[in-house]
Design a protein around this motif. Structure first.
Motif, mmCIF file in Angstrom:
data_model
loop_
_atom_site.group_PDB
_atom_site.id
_atom_site.type_symbol
_atom_site.label_atom_id
_atom_site.label_comp_id
_atom_site.label_asym_id
_atom_site.label_seq_id
_atom_site.Cartn_x
_atom_site.Cartn_y
_atom_site.Cartn_z
ATOM 1 N N GLN A 133 0.838 -1.201 0.000
ATOM 2 C CA GLN A 133 0.000 0.000 0.000
ATOM 3 C C GLN A 133 0.872 1.249 0.000
ATOM 4 O O GLN A 133 0.598 2.218 -0.705
ATOM 5 N N GLU A 134 1.918 1.211 0.801
ATOM 6 C CA GLU A 134 2.807 2.364 0.893
ATOM 7 C C GLU A 134 3.573 2.582 -0.405
ATOM 8 O O GLU A 134 3.682 3.698 -0.900
ATOM 9 N N LEU A 135 4.086 1.497 -0.980
ATOM 10 C CA LEU A 135 4.856 1.609 -2.214
ATOM 11 C C LEU A 135 3.981 2.027 -3.390
ATOM 12 O O LEU A 135 4.480 2.591 -4.360
ATOM 13 N N ALA A 136 2.695 1.775 -3.319
ATOM 14 C CA ALA A 136 1.773 2.198 -4.373
ATOM 15 C C ALA A 136 1.731 3.722 -4.460
ATOM 16 O O ALA A 136 1.332 4.272 -5.489
ATOM 17 N N GLY A 137 2.171 4.397 -3.399
ATOM 18 C CA GLY A 137 2.221 5.854 -3.395
ATOM 19 C C GLY A 137 3.378 6.396 -4.208
ATOM 20 O O GLY A 137 3.515 7.597 -4.362
ATOM 21 N N GLY A 138 4.216 5.517 -4.753
ATOM 22 C CA GLY A 138 5.330 5.956 -5.593
ATOM 23 C C GLY A 138 6.659 5.761 -4.899
ATOM 24 O O GLY A 138 6.730 5.691 -3.675
#
Length: 138
Positions: free
Chosen positions: A49-54
């Motif tokens: 979820q966090e990495l989906a933020g870029g």
């Protein structure tokens, strides 16, 4: 260089794998404890979820606040933290204990493979840094 985004993710992942190992060992140790509820570590989904933020990390997960009046802040490390959850819905034994030894052994083997892979990637990263510091393998 030692505080790179890549190494921070590896560090947090190793921490999560270590915590998962502790929870699995705890579950196995309590297999005969009446009314014991097994515990699992949740991390990979939170990290995804966090990495989906870029890659720049613009959308980070907020830190846990115990009171809504507290000032919101990001995690001190800026990365998702592993969380321990308890499964209170299943019963495997007549004494109210839900530890399944086969499942725990499977999770232990899976976690060991994951930890070893993370360790090798981390060692490779440090080996690359060492090579650069030494002048490219002279």
């Amino acid at each position: 260089m030692l505080d790179s985004y890549h190494l921070q993710i590896l560090e947090r992942s190793l921490d999560a794998a270590t915590l998962r190992h502790q929870m699995i060992a705890n579950n196995m140790a309590n297999i005969d404890t009446p009314h014991y509820k097994s515990k699992q570590v949740v991390f990979e989904d939170l990290l995804q979820q966090e990495l989906a933020g870029g890659v720049s990390g613009q959308q980070r997960l907020a830190a846990y606040r115990t009171d809504s009046r507290h000032i919101p802040f990001a995690n001190a490390s800026g990365f998702a933290m592993p969380q321990v959850i308890s499964n209170g819905e299943t019963l495997m034994q007549t004494n109210g204990n839900d530890v399944d030894m086969e499942y725990e052994m499977n999770q232990l083997a899976k976690n060991q493979i994951w930890f070893n892979g993370l360790s090798q990637i981390t060692a490779g990263s440090f080996q690359k840094l060492k090579t650069v510091i030494q002048g490219g393998g002279k």
